[in-house]
Structures are given as structure tokens and as C-alpha cells.
Design a protein around this motif. Structure first.
Motif, PDB file in Angstrom:
ATOM      1  N   LYS A   1       0.807  -1.222   0.000  1.00  0.00           N
ATOM      2  CA  LYS A   1       0.000   0.000   0.000  1.00  0.00           C
ATOM      3  C   LYS A   1       0.843   1.277   0.000  1.00  0.00           C
ATOM      4  O   LYS A   1       0.485   2.262  -0.647  1.00  0.00           O
ATOM      5  CB  LYS A   1      -0.917   0.008   1.226  1.00  0.00           C
ATOM      6  CG  LYS A   1      -2.209  -0.773   1.038  1.00  0.00           C
ATOM      7  CD  LYS A   1      -3.144  -0.517   2.205  1.00  0.00           C
ATOM      8  CE  LYS A   1      -4.537  -1.071   1.915  1.00  0.00           C
ATOM      9  NZ  LYS A   1      -5.475  -0.728   2.981  1.00  0.00           N
TER      10      LYS A   1
ATOM     11  N   ASN B   1      -9.551   3.547  -0.149  1.00  0.00           N
ATOM     12  CA  ASN B   1      -9.190   2.151   0.059  1.00  0.00           C
ATOM     13  C   ASN B   1      -7.721   2.014   0.502  1.00  0.00           C
ATOM     14  O   ASN B   1      -7.405   1.295   1.448  1.00  0.00           O
ATOM     15  CB  ASN B   1      -9.440   1.406  -1.261  1.00  0.00           C
ATOM     16  CG  ASN B   1      -9.122  -0.062  -1.183  1.00  0.00           C
ATOM     17  OD1 ASN B   1      -8.077  -0.444  -0.678  1.00  0.00           O
ATOM     18  ND2 ASN B   1     -10.031  -0.892  -1.682  1.00  0.00           N
TER      19      ASN B   1
ATOM     20  N   TYR C   1      -5.705   4.223   1.946  1.00  0.00           N
ATOM     21  CA  TYR C   1      -5.397   4.828   3.245  1.00  0.00           C
ATOM     22  C   TYR C   1      -6.044   4.080   4.409  1.00  0.00           C
ATOM     23  O   TYR C   1      -5.658   4.280   5.565  1.00  0.00           O
ATOM     24  CB  TYR C   1      -5.830   6.300   3.273  1.00  0.00           C
ATOM     25  CG  TYR C   1      -4.786   7.252   2.716  1.00  0.00           C
ATOM     26  CD1 TYR C   1      -3.537   7.363   3.336  1.00  0.00           C
ATOM     27  CD2 TYR C   1      -5.043   8.043   1.599  1.00  0.00           C
ATOM     28  CE1 TYR C   1      -2.574   8.241   2.840  1.00  0.00           C
ATOM     29  CE2 TYR C   1      -4.088   8.917   1.097  1.00  0.00           C
ATOM     30  CZ  TYR C   1      -2.848   9.007   1.724  1.00  0.00           C
ATOM     31  OH  TYR C   1      -1.899   9.864   1.239  1.00  0.00           O
ATOM     32  N   THR C   2      -7.046   3.233   4.083  1.00  0.00           N
ATOM     33  CA  THR C   2      -7.724   2.494   5.158  1.00  0.00           C
ATOM     34  C   THR C   2      -6.704   1.684   5.968  1.00  0.00           C
ATOM     35  O   THR C   2      -5.882   0.974   5.382  1.00  0.00           O
ATOM     36  CB  THR C   2      -8.805   1.562   4.569  1.00  0.00           C
ATOM     37  OG1 THR C   2      -9.713   2.348   3.818  1.00  0.00           O
ATOM     38  CG2 THR C   2      -9.585   0.837   5.673  1.00  0.00           C
ATOM     39  N   SER C   3      -6.756   1.831   7.288  1.00  0.00           N
ATOM     40  CA  SER C   3      -5.871   1.179   8.268  1.00  0.00           C
ATOM     41  C   SER C   3      -4.423   1.710   8.197  1.00  0.00           C
ATOM     42  O   SER C   3      -3.558   1.258   8.932  1.00  0.00           O
ATOM     43  CB  SER C   3      -5.904  -0.355   8.179  1.00  0.00           C
ATOM     44  OG  SER C   3      -5.217  -0.789   7.033  1.00  0.00           O
ATOM     45  N   ILE C   4      -4.167   2.690   7.340  1.00  0.00           N
ATOM     46  CA  ILE C   4      -2.865   3.376   7.383  1.00  0.00           C
ATOM     47  C   ILE C   4      -3.089   4.764   7.969  1.00  0.00           C
ATOM     48  O   ILE C   4      -2.379   5.204   8.873  1.00  0.00           O
ATOM     49  CB  ILE C   4      -2.228   3.449   5.971  1.00  0.00           C
ATOM     50  CG1 ILE C   4      -1.733   2.063   5.583  1.00  0.00           C
ATOM     51  CG2 ILE C   4      -1.096   4.477   5.929  1.00  0.00           C
ATOM     52  CD1 ILE C   4      -0.945   1.992   4.306  1.00  0.00           C
ATOM     53  N   ASP C   5      -4.118   5.444   7.435  1.00  0.00           N
ATOM     54  CA  ASP C   5      -4.499   6.764   7.954  1.00  0.00           C
ATOM     55  C   ASP C   5      -6.017   6.868   7.759  1.00  0.00           C
ATOM     56  O   ASP C   5      -6.490   7.357   6.721  1.00  0.00           O
ATOM     57  CB  ASP C   5      -3.743   7.854   7.173  1.00  0.00           C
ATOM     58  CG  ASP C   5      -4.035   9.259   7.715  1.00  0.00           C
ATOM     59  OD1 ASP C   5      -5.059   9.437   8.403  1.00  0.00           O
ATOM     60  OD2 ASP C   5      -3.233  10.162   7.433  1.00  0.00           O
ATOM     61  N   ASP C   6      -6.771   6.371   8.720  1.00  0.00           N
ATOM     62  CA  ASP C   6      -8.230   6.271   8.568  1.00  0.00           C
ATOM     63  C   ASP C   6      -8.919   7.622   8.379  1.00  0.00           C
ATOM     64  O   ASP C   6      -9.935   7.706   7.686  1.00  0.00           O
ATOM     65  CB  ASP C   6      -8.844   5.525   9.761  1.00  0.00           C
ATOM     66  CG  ASP C   6      -8.724   4.011   9.597  1.00  0.00           C
ATOM     67  OD1 ASP C   6      -8.433   3.578   8.467  1.00  0.00           O
ATOM     68  OD2 ASP C   6      -8.914   3.286  10.593  1.00  0.00           O
TER      69      ASP C   6
ATOM     70  N   ALA D   1      -8.545   8.351   4.843  1.00  0.00           N
ATOM     71  CA  ALA D   1      -9.374   7.389   4.116  1.00  0.00           C
ATOM     72  C   ALA D   1     -10.820   7.869   4.074  1.00  0.00           C
ATOM     73  O   ALA D   1     -11.460   7.878   3.015  1.00  0.00           O
ATOM     74  CB  ALA D   1      -9.277   6.020   4.773  1.00  0.00           C
TER      75      ALA D   1
ATOM     76  N   LYS E   1     -19.296   1.974   2.422  1.00  0.00           N
ATOM     77  CA  LYS E   1     -17.893   2.104   2.830  1.00  0.00           C
ATOM     78  C   LYS E   1     -17.762   3.143   3.959  1.00  0.00           C
ATOM     79  O   LYS E   1     -17.070   2.913   4.958  1.00  0.00           O
ATOM     80  CB  LYS E   1     -17.071   2.492   1.592  1.00  0.00           C
ATOM     81  CG  LYS E   1     -15.641   2.878   1.850  1.00  0.00           C
ATOM     82  CD  LYS E   1     -14.718   1.676   1.880  1.00  0.00           C
ATOM     83  CE  LYS E   1     -13.292   2.146   2.170  1.00  0.00           C
ATOM     84  NZ  LYS E   1     -12.386   1.074   2.503  1.00  0.00           N
TER      85      LYS E   1
ATOM     86  N   SER F   1     -18.812   1.863   7.191  1.00  0.00           N
ATOM     87  CA  SER F   1     -17.886   0.880   7.760  1.00  0.00           C
ATOM     88  C   SER F   1     -16.784   1.546   8.595  1.00  0.00           C
ATOM     89  O   SER F   1     -16.109   0.896   9.391  1.00  0.00           O
ATOM     90  CB  SER F   1     -17.257   0.038   6.654  1.00  0.00           C
ATOM     91  OG  SER F   1     -16.271   0.778   5.981  1.00  0.00           O
ATOM     92  N   PHE F   2     -16.586   2.852   8.408  1.00  0.00           N
ATOM     93  CA  PHE F   2     -15.570   3.565   9.196  1.00  0.00           C
ATOM     94  C   PHE F   2     -16.040   3.805  10.626  1.00  0.00           C
ATOM     95  O   PHE F   2     -15.237   4.039  11.506  1.00  0.00           O
ATOM     96  CB  PHE F   2     -15.228   4.915   8.567  1.00  0.00           C
ATOM     97  CG  PHE F   2     -14.306   4.796   7.378  1.00  0.00           C
ATOM     98  CD1 PHE F   2     -12.980   4.423   7.549  1.00  0.00           C
ATOM     99  CD2 PHE F   2     -14.763   5.042   6.098  1.00  0.00           C
ATOM    100  CE1 PHE F   2     -12.140   4.306   6.460  1.00  0.00           C
ATOM    101  CE2 PHE F   2     -13.928   4.935   5.007  1.00  0.00           C
ATOM    102  CZ  PHE F   2     -12.605   4.557   5.181  1.00  0.00           C
TER     103      PHE F   2
END
Lengths: 115, 409
Positions: B347, B371, B373-378, B381, B404, B407-408
Motif C-alpha cells: 500500500k 481504500n 489509506y484504510t488502516s494506514i491513515d483512517d 481514508a 464504505k 464501515s468507518f
């Protein structure tokens, strides 16, 4: 947008060792990924070519020598053409070129349109 | 089959055959006449069959009636021309019955020739698709309007202009000469590709109609692979691409008619027979030494028929996208390539490259960044996903993006 020639140079190796298909693939991947990065930005004008190590130089008086490598140690390994607004931007695109990982360099030159 | 289903069915299958033969016979300037004759024939069928019951061979009945109407037209037309030009001929008009060849071979040849006439470089791409749907697929203006999210009047005008162009450019209904066939086929393939994409990616809510568009594109493409002169590797590659995509028809739309993302599809309902067909045509495409974008796209679609998320799969897809972008840049290929980059190289590398794409007006660009940035910088994201929602145009896209966003939370 202007076009720029990116010339890859590295130390001349007279005869490159034959690579296995796996080695060849491993060698090509960083190149393909790097060119893909440029193409994905719609800044690739021409995928260019790789050059073989073997070559000749023709000089005044029909003197033929075994390439430029006699006088300078570096040889051109290949080139591509990119599209950019400035020399700075073209230089930015050249960053990450795999030739840099093997001690080579990239020469960036503005192409003069003939029209 | 019931009579009320039979006529629409025959219309779909026979309309294009009869019209192609008649257009070929009359010449491109008489398309409207050919259309009138075929429409009249079907109208007569509806009336007669309703009163007297079905004939033994309904298709043959249609051919016979259309043939008689065509003969009448040719007689009148010849008579008309003779009166105008005052050219008196020795022979007696009544003795000359025009030949109308309704053999399987002529029907098939005429359709192919008609396809080349419609997909002529002088006709704008949009009109080529419209004409193909109208003449080669037997679609009504209403259906075409629905597929294009347009109205009937606009489609009528577009079709009329395209027919006028066929006439003024004097485009002949024929297979091009050997030396031009490759370049003319290129235009035909582009139209079929657009026709298929229109069905596959269209914003129209009518899923039945969209599937029909895809199937028609495949049918016309199949015709190209069945004729020696047009059976080139690129035509096989395009057909392979269509087969692979079509294999996911049932899986990509759920019972509520909503799009199901690739990752969430149930691969057990992917159509295995179509995947095998795709593999067959991809093998047939692997001859000669031209690599077209259809070859590369078909190979990408082939890898997508493997659901398992292996590094091998994504590395292959990444290299294929690298190649595709060198053949032709499109924003969608650049975005998909960056997704493959994240799967193959991680990623972090993909984010650096994604930020350089600068497709900031494209909702898919922000969906991609969301997609990545998800779980890297929410926070980033979410910000990109909201941006995607603001830019999305269709209800289906908005629904997917909303899911989506939720889901955050």
C-alpha cells in the motif's frame, strides 16, 4: 507539454552474463513498474528501447571503432521519452529509475520539436 | 413458444438478417425502405398469425413476405427510374423478377458487410453504436434511448443523421479490400468494445437490457471469428475479454439489482462455461505478433477469473497494466493499475503513486485513495471516501460508497 529524452547510462560491461528467465523477469520488474508509474500519470510519450552492449562508432575518415567505451567508461543502456511541463518535472519523473540502483545515471534532455 | 412471445423473439433473431440482405440488395441509400419493408412484414405477421394461426415455418413465412415486398419495391423503383430518365428498354418488365438470395450464406455475409458499412470511420462512434443496435441487433429507439440514458427523439435524430451520412459518403455494403481490412476491422472492434462496455458499465437501471447489449456485442464479435477474412487475433482477444467479463453477470448484481463488488462476489456462480470459452478464444488470439490492447485486457480479465488473492495473480495483473498503459492511457487503467500495485508491492508504494495520478475530479480516484489509506491513515481514508460520494453520479455508485463510509464508524 514538452517531450524529454531520458537516457540511461551505466558502466560498460563488455559481455553481459546470460540470465535465466526468472533472473530476467526479476531484472525487468523494477523497470516495468517504473515505466508503469510514468505511464499511469499519462506522461509516457514513448516506451523507448533497451540497447545491447555491442556497438560500433564511425568517425571521420571512415574509422570504425568498437564503441564509445574506449574513451569513456559509461555506455548508454537504453532510453525512453516522457511528457512534462518543465525540465524540473521531467527530472522528477526520472527519480526512481532502476539504473540508479546499479550505480548508473539518467541524463534528461529537452527534445527540440522539429515543427 | 407462445405466439405473443414468438414475434418479439423472431424480431430479435430475424430482423437483422432480412434487413442486411435487403440493404445489401437495394444499396445503402435505401436503408429506410428496407426498414419499412421489414417492419411491414412483422406487422403483417402479427395480424395474419393472430387471425389464421401460426404458419408451419414462421421464419420462412417472414422471408417469403419480405421477399415479395422487396420484389415489388425493386419493380416500382426500376419503373420509376425508367420513367424519369426516359430510358426505354427492350425487355418486358414483367419478365424480369429480381433475384433475392435468402440463403444462409448470403444472410451471414450480408450481416458482416453491413457491420463494416455501419462501422465506417466516417460515422461518429456514438452513431455507430446506435446504428449497430438498431440495424444489427433489432433494438427499438426506446431501448437504445434507455441504454444511453437519452430520449427517443434524440436517438431518432442521431440515427437519421448516421443514415444520411451513409448515403452522402456513398459507403458501400461490402467487405473491405484485403489491404484495408485490418484498419477497418479496427473500427469494427472498437464499436463492439464500446457496445459491450455500454452494457457492462452503463448507468442504466435496466439490468435485463444491459445484459442484452453485452450478448449482442458478443454475437457480432463471434460472427467476425467465424469468417476467415475477419478471424484475426485481435477479434479473438476481444471475444475472450467479453467471455471473461460476462462470466460474472450473475454474480455482480444481487437480487435487489445492486452492484456487488468483485471482492464480495460469490465465485461459485461465476459461469464456468464462459470462462472456458474465454480461455479458448484467448489461445486462438495468441498467434501472430501483434499485441493489441484487447490481448492485454483479456489477459487481465483472465487473471480475475481466479478469485484467490495470490501474489502471483496480482504481480501478473500489475505487469499487464504496465503494458496496457504503454499501449493506451486511460484514467480507469491508471486507477486499476495502482490498485494492482498496492496488491503486488504494498500500500505504501501505491499511495505515493496514487497521489501523482491527479485524477481529482474522478470519484473512483478518491475511492481508490480511500481504500489505500484504510488502516494506514483512517482520517484521510474517510476524507477521500466522502469526496468520492460527492463526485459519484449514479445511485448504484453512491450506495456502494455509503456502505464504505458507514464501515468507518
Amino acid at each position: 507539454m514538452k517531450e524529454f529524452l531520458l537516457i540511461f547510462r551505466r558502466e560498460h560491461i563488455a559481455s553481459e552474463p546470460a540470465l535465466s528467465p526468472e533472473q530476467l523477469q526479476a531484472m525487468m520488474k523494477p523497470w516495468q513498474d517504473w515505466i508503469g508509474n510514468i505511464a499511469a500519470q499519462n506522461k509516457l510519450a514513448n516506451s523507448g528501447n533497451r540497447l545491447e552492449a555491442d556497438g560500433r562508432v564511425l568517425k571521420t575518415g571512415n574509422i570504425v571503432t568498437d564503441g564509445p567505451y574506449v574513451e569513456i567508461k559509461e555506455a548508454i543502456g537504453g532510453y525512453i521519452i516522457v511528457k512534462a511541463n518543465s525540465l524540473e518535472e521531467a527530472t522528477e519523473l526520472a527519480k526512481g529509475c532502476p539504473i540508479l540502483m546499479v550505480g548508473g545515471n539518467v541524463e534528461i534532455r529537452t527534445i527540440v520539436s522539429m515543427n | 413458444m407462445q405466439q405473443n412471445e414468438l414475434i418479439p423473439h423472431l424480431f430479435r433473431t430475424e430482423y437483422r438478417k432480412i434487413i442486411s440482405v435487403l440493404c445489401k440488395l437495394f444499396g445503402v441509400e435505401h436503408i429506410a425502405t428496407a426498414e419499412d419493408i421489414v417492419s411491414d412484414t412483422f406487422l403483417l405477421a402479427a395480424e395474419t398469425w393472430g387471425l389464421k394461426g401460426l404458419p408451419n415455418n414462421p421464419a420462412a413465412w417472414l422471408y417469403m413476405v419480405a421477399k415479395n415486398k422487396a420484389v415489388d419495391f425493386l419493380r416500382r423503383d426500376t419503373l420509376f427510374k425508367q420513367k424519369i430518365s426516359n430510358v426505354l428498354q427492350e425487355q418486358d418488365m414483367a419478365d424480369t423478377t429480381p433475384e433475392i438470395d435468402l440463403s444462409t450464406k448470403n444472410i451471414s455475409d450480408s450481416q458482416l458487410q453491413m457491420m463494416f458499412a455501419i462501422c465506417h470511420p466516417a460515422i461518429p462512434a456514438e452513431a455507430q453504436i446506435g446504428l449497430s443496435l438498431s440495424i444489427l441487433c433489432g433494438f427499438g429507439a426506446e431501448e437504445i434511448a434507455d441504454a444511453f440514458l437519452s430520449n427517443k427523439e434524440t436517438i431518432y435524430k442521431r440515427l437519421a443523421r448516421a443514415k444520411e451520412k451513409l448515403r452522402t459518403e456513398k459507403i458501400s455494403i461490402a467487405i473491405p479490400a484485403q489491404q484495408e481490412i485490418e484498419s477497418r476491422l479496427h473500427t469494427v472492434l472498437t464499436t463492439l468494445y464500446l457496445l459491450f462496455s455500454e452494457g457492462y458499465y452503463s448507468a442504466s437501471q435496466n439490468t435485463g437490457l444491459r445484459k442484452e447489449l453485452c450478448l449482442e456485442a458478443m454475437r457480432l464479435n463471434l460472427m467476425l471469428t467465424e469468417h476467415e477474412q475477419t478471424n484475426i487475433p485481435a477479434a479473438n482477444a476481444l471475444l475472450a475479454l467479453m467471455c471473461f467479463h460476462a462470466s460474472r453477470f450473475e454474480a455482480r448484481i444481487n437480487k435487489q439489482g445492486e452492484m456487488v463488488l468483485y471482492e464480495e462476489q460469490d465465485e461459485t456462480i461465476w459461469n464456468k462455461a464462459l470462462i472456458q470459452k474465454g480461455e479458448y478464444y484467448l489461445t486462438r488470439a495468441s498467434t501472430g505478433n501483434t499485441l493489441t490492447k484487447y490481448h492485454v485486457e483479456a489477459a487481465i480479465a483472465y487473471w480475475h477469473t481466479h478469485k484467490a488473492d495470490t501474489l502471483e495473480k496480482w504481480e501478473n495483473i500489475l505487469q499487464l497494466y504496465n503494458k496496457l498503459l504503454q499501449i493506451e492511457y486511460t484514467p480507469i487503467a491508471a486507477l486499476n493499475r495502482t490498485y494492482a500495485l498496492s496488491k503486488a508491492n504494498g500500500k505504501k508504494e501505491a499511495i505515493i503513486q496514487a497521489e501523482k495520478l491527479q485524477l481529482t475530479n474522478n470519484h473512483l480516484y478518491h475511492s481508490l485513495l480511500g481504500n489505500l489509506y484504510t488502516s494506514i491513515d483512517d482520517a484521510k481514508a474517510l476524507q477521500h471516501t466522502k469526496q468520492a460520494l460527492a463526485l459519484a453520479k449514479t445511485t448504484a455508485d453512491k450506495e456502494t460508497i455509503l456502505k464504505k463510509i458507514n464501515s468507518f464508524k
